[in-house]
Motif scaffolding. Structure first.
Motif, PDB file in Angstrom:
ATOM      1  N   GLU A 184     -17.533  63.175 -29.667  1.00  0.00           N
ATOM      2  CA  GLU A 184     -18.961  63.716 -29.812  1.00  0.00           C
ATOM      3  C   GLU A 184     -18.655  65.478 -30.493  1.00  0.00           C
ATOM      4  N   ASN A 185     -18.033  65.939 -29.989  1.00  0.00           N
ATOM      5  CA  ASN A 185     -17.544  67.135 -30.459  1.00  0.00           C
ATOM      6  C   ASN A 185     -17.562  67.315 -32.591  1.00  0.00           C
ATOM      7  N   MET A 186     -16.842  66.118 -32.526  1.00  0.00           N
ATOM      8  CA  MET A 186     -16.946  65.952 -34.468  1.00  0.00           C
ATOM      9  C   MET A 186     -18.340  65.819 -35.555  1.00  0.00           C
ATOM     10  N   TYR A 187     -19.295  66.025 -33.886  1.00  0.00           N
ATOM     11  CA  TYR A 187     -20.452  65.751 -34.393  1.00  0.00           C
ATOM     12  C   TYR A 187     -21.479  67.143 -35.389  1.00  0.00           C
ATOM     13  N   ILE A 188     -20.799  67.632 -36.655  1.00  0.00           N
ATOM     14  CA  ILE A 188     -21.292  69.446 -37.310  1.00  0.00           C
ATOM     15  C   ILE A 188     -22.103  69.008 -37.963  1.00  0.00           C
ATOM     16  N   ASP A 189     -23.428  69.814 -37.828  1.00  0.00           N
ATOM     17  CA  ASP A 189     -24.269  70.047 -38.816  1.00  0.00           C
ATOM     18  C   ASP A 189     -24.098  68.647 -40.138  1.00  0.00           C
ATOM     19  N   GLY A 190     -24.608  67.948 -38.553  1.00  0.00           N
ATOM     20  CA  GLY A 190     -25.398  66.855 -39.273  1.00  0.00           C
ATOM     21  C   GLY A 190     -25.001  65.005 -38.730  1.00  0.00           C
TER      22      GLY A 190
END
Length: 277
Positions: A164-170
């Motif tokens: 979930e925290n690898m969802y970065i800049d869309g």
């Protein structure tokens, strides 16, 4: 809804304390503690490590920051105050290693300590600190790779909090911070196993193997990162340095063995004591 980690761990008297800083400091403390214990085991004084850290730590941090700034200079010229903003990251490992290495050289010369012995003692602990420190990048949502899919991340059997925290800049991103952390941890295990083998390694070769292992992995992991520093907008600096280190260190390893047939075994003077780490 994705559960994103807050970069701020807590506030102290109204001042935000960031996970990045806590993790980096934790890695340094653990490395210092383990290096101190190994130093005592091999006949050095615990104060040798402590005294070095008083100089080496601040100079390494300065070197890591200067390295990062020099290869991203236009941004800092445009906004000079950002030079001092290390809470958001911007510390380059190679810059810290270069500054720390130079400090160590002069420190050991002044205190009449073998630099090779000092480097051998520090190498596994430094690599462990690097493995821990990469989680500071995770908390900062930085040092990530190109876009990927959630299904790919799930196929790696990663915990949900990482995914979930690898969802970065869309978009979901490759967890290059994790790749390097795992690679470094494997390197720590390898160094400790080889270091315990009687008469296998010569003095200085624990450190040389550290450079070979880390630079090899970093070369490929750096190729995935989207935040690399570039030289002339063409070559990734860390990839270039990794390649030079990998080839150069192998050459040094071979030449030392050929040139001096009487190199001291790493374990010769330590009796039958087992390594503490």
């Amino acid at each position: 809804m994705l559960a994103q980690i807050n970069r701020v761990a807590f506030e102290l008297a109204g001042i935000p304390i960031y996970w990045y800083a806590l993790i980096i400091v934790s890695g340094i403390i653990i490395a210092m503690w383990l290096s101190t214990r190994e130093a005592v085991r091999v006949g050095m004084k615990a104060d040798d490590v402590t005294d070095f850290m008083l100089w080496g730590l601040p100079l390494s941090i300065i070197g890591a920051r200067l390295y990062y700034i020099l290869f991203d200079l236009p941004q800092y010229i445009a906004d000079p105050i950002q030079i001092f903003n290390i809470r958001s990251g911007g510390l380059a490992i190679y810059g810290g290693l270069i500054a720390g290495g130079l400090t160590m050289y002069f420190f050991t010369k002044y205190h009449f300590i073998s630099p090779w012995t000092f480097l051998d003692i520090a190498a596994p602990s430094v690599l462990l600190a690097q493995a821990i420190g990469r989680w500071g990048n995770f908390m900062n949502h930085e040092a990530f790779g190109p876009e990927t899919t959630r299904s790919f991340l799930e196929s790696l059997h990663l915990p949900q909090f990482i995914i979930e925290n690898m969802y970065i800049d869309g978009a979901f991103r490759q967890p290059t911070f994790l790749y390097e952390s795992v690679w470094s941890l494997l390197g720590v295990v390898l160094l400790l196993v080889l270091r315990k083998r009687p008469h296998l390694l010569k003095k200085g070769e624990v450190f040389l193997l550290y450079l070979i292992w880390y630079s090899f992995g970093r070369f490929f992991i750096e190729g995935l990162r989207t935040d690399s520093l570039y030289f002339l907008d063409v070559i990734r600096i860390s990839q270039l340095l990794s390649a030079v280190l990998f080839i150069g260190t192998i050459a040094v390893f071979i030449l030392r063995r050929k040139k001096d047939k009487n190199l001291t075994d790493y374990d010769r003077s330590f009796g039958e004591n087992q390594s503490i780490i």
